[in-house]
Design a protein around this motif. Structure first.
Motif, PDB file in Angstrom:
ATOM      1  N   TYR A  29       0.846  -1.194   0.000  1.00 15.97           N
ATOM      2  CA  TYR A  29       0.000   0.000   0.000  1.00 15.97           C
ATOM      3  C   TYR A  29       0.877   1.238   0.000  1.00 15.97           C
ATOM      4  O   TYR A  29       1.670   1.459   0.914  1.00 15.97           O
ATOM      5  N   THR A  33       0.095   7.694  -2.826  1.00 16.34           N
ATOM      6  CA  THR A  33      -0.862   7.635  -3.939  1.00 16.34           C
ATOM      7  C   THR A  33      -2.164   6.951  -3.545  1.00 16.34           C
ATOM      8  O   THR A  33      -3.127   6.972  -4.304  1.00 16.34           O
ATOM      9  N   HIS A  34      -2.183   6.316  -2.362  1.00 16.08           N
ATOM     10  CA  HIS A  34      -3.346   5.560  -1.880  1.00 16.08           C
ATOM     11  C   HIS A  34      -3.722   4.454  -2.864  1.00 16.08           C
ATOM     12  O   HIS A  34      -4.901   4.190  -3.104  1.00 16.08           O
ATOM     13  N   GLN A  35      -2.695   3.809  -3.413  1.00 19.98           N
ATOM     14  CA  GLN A  35      -2.920   2.736  -4.375  1.00 19.98           C
ATOM     15  C   GLN A  35      -2.292   1.438  -3.871  1.00 19.98           C
ATOM     16  O   GLN A  35      -1.269   1.450  -3.186  1.00 19.98           O
ATOM     17  N   GLN A 196      -2.808   6.296   5.909  1.00 17.74           N
ATOM     18  CA  GLN A 196      -4.248   6.530   5.838  1.00 17.74           C
ATOM     19  C   GLN A 196      -4.819   5.647   4.730  1.00 17.74           C
ATOM     20  O   GLN A 196      -4.819   6.012   3.559  1.00 17.74           O
ATOM     21  N   ILE A 197      -5.284   4.473   5.121  1.00 18.80           N
ATOM     22  CA  ILE A 197      -5.793   3.511   4.149  1.00 18.80           C
ATOM     23  C   ILE A 197      -7.268   3.783   3.867  1.00 18.80           C
ATOM     24  O   ILE A 197      -8.078   3.896   4.790  1.00 18.80           O
ATOM     25  N   ARG A 198      -7.604   3.892   2.610  1.00 16.08           N
ATOM     26  CA  ARG A 198      -8.999   4.099   2.229  1.00 16.08           C
ATOM     27  C   ARG A 198      -9.793   2.825   2.491  1.00 16.08           C
ATOM     28  O   ARG A 198      -9.349   1.724   2.188  1.00 16.08           O
ATOM     29  N   ARG A 199     -10.967   2.999   3.041  1.00 12.51           N
ATOM     30  CA  ARG A 199     -11.801   1.849   3.386  1.00 12.51           C
ATOM     31  C   ARG A 199     -13.217   2.058   2.866  1.00 12.51           C
ATOM     32  O   ARG A 199     -13.677   3.188   2.734  1.00 12.51           O
ATOM     33  N   ILE A 200     -13.884   0.956   2.611  1.00 13.51           N
ATOM     34  CA  ILE A 200     -15.286   1.011   2.225  1.00 13.51           C
ATOM     35  C   ILE A 200     -15.976  -0.204   2.828  1.00 13.51           C
ATOM     36  O   ILE A 200     -15.384  -1.283   2.931  1.00 13.51           O
ATOM     37  N   SER A 201     -17.203  -0.024   3.267  1.00 12.93           N
ATOM     38  CA  SER A 201     -17.936  -1.133   3.872  1.00 12.93           C
ATOM     39  C   SER A 201     -19.348  -1.186   3.298  1.00 12.93           C
ATOM     40  O   SER A 201     -19.889  -0.165   2.850  1.00 12.93           O
TER      41      SER A 201
END
Length: 224
Positions: A29, A33-35, A196-201
């Motif tokens: 990670y 770039t949050h990629q 800062q890891i992008r998350r989705i739920s």
């Protein structure tokens, strides 16, 4: 998710086995770039297990003779901690982890002979052999992985120094130096900066019968 040859300093967050490519795949990670960036092994690492039988005895076993997924069988020595010494074994190198175990076909090597290290998931075996640690930072250049340890907070460093200098800490220990080394390694690993890891739920609601919880494995109820 991109697949690139070179990866800047990024946190190792996952490892899997890529079946179609027949390679271990590491997922990094990139906090800038949050990629997610994926590295596929370029060292030729292959799955393996060990047996106490000699290479010749293994080749003569029914179900193991004339196998094209067994690449080579090498005599070698490994340390047996229970015996507190080295023992002679055969290292069975294969082209696919399923050749060692994990199928219901009865073709797995561990179904035919007694083996060691055959229950370890291949990607975990890869991490052990390459000395890679989840949660630490690495970079990839020219297919080579290099560790990039980032500085830990000064407060943690000061507390660690105070702990290791305390004479009472190592009192009664058979090997205080080994203790200090492990404490330092764990402190550095657990205090690496967290990106800062992008998350989705997703919250999925389904119909349910009274007094009964829907079975997610069957998924037979209507999504509402």
């Amino acid at each position: 998710m991109s697949r690139v040859a070179d990866i800047p300093t990024s946190m190792l967050i996952s490892a899997v086995y890529d079946g179609p490519k027949r390679k271990a795949a590491l997922k990094f990670y990139n906090g800038k770039t949050h990629q997610l960036e994926t590295y596929h092994d370029e060292t030729g690492h292959l799955p393996y297990c060990y047996s106490r039988l000699s290479p010749q005895e293994i080749r003569e076993q029914p179900g193991l003779d004339d196998r094209d997924d067994i690449k080579e069988i090498l005599p070698t020595k490994i340390r047996d901690n229970l015996a507190d010494g080295e023992v002679e074994v055969s290292k069975i190198v294969v082209t696919d982890p399923l050749a060692i175990g994990g199928t219901q076909s009865g073709r797995s090597i561990r179904d035919h002979i007694q083996t060691w290290e055959s229950d370890i998931k291949y990607y975990e075996n890869y991490l052990y052999d390459k000395r890679l640690v989840m949660g630490r930072y690495y970079s990839v250049s020219g297919g080579n992985i290099s560790e990039e340890s980032l500085p830990i907070p000064e407060a943690v460093r000061a507390a660690l120094k105070s702990l290791l200098l305390d004479r009472e800490t190592g009192k009664g220990m058979p090997d205080p130096d080994e203790y200090q080394r492990y404490v330092t390694e764990w402190a550095e690993t657990l205090n690496q900066p967290i990106p800062q890891i992008r998350r989705i739920s997703f919250d999925i609601e389904v119909d349910s019968e009274k007094n009964r919880i829907p079975d997610p494995h069957l998924a037979e109820r209507r999504v509402t």
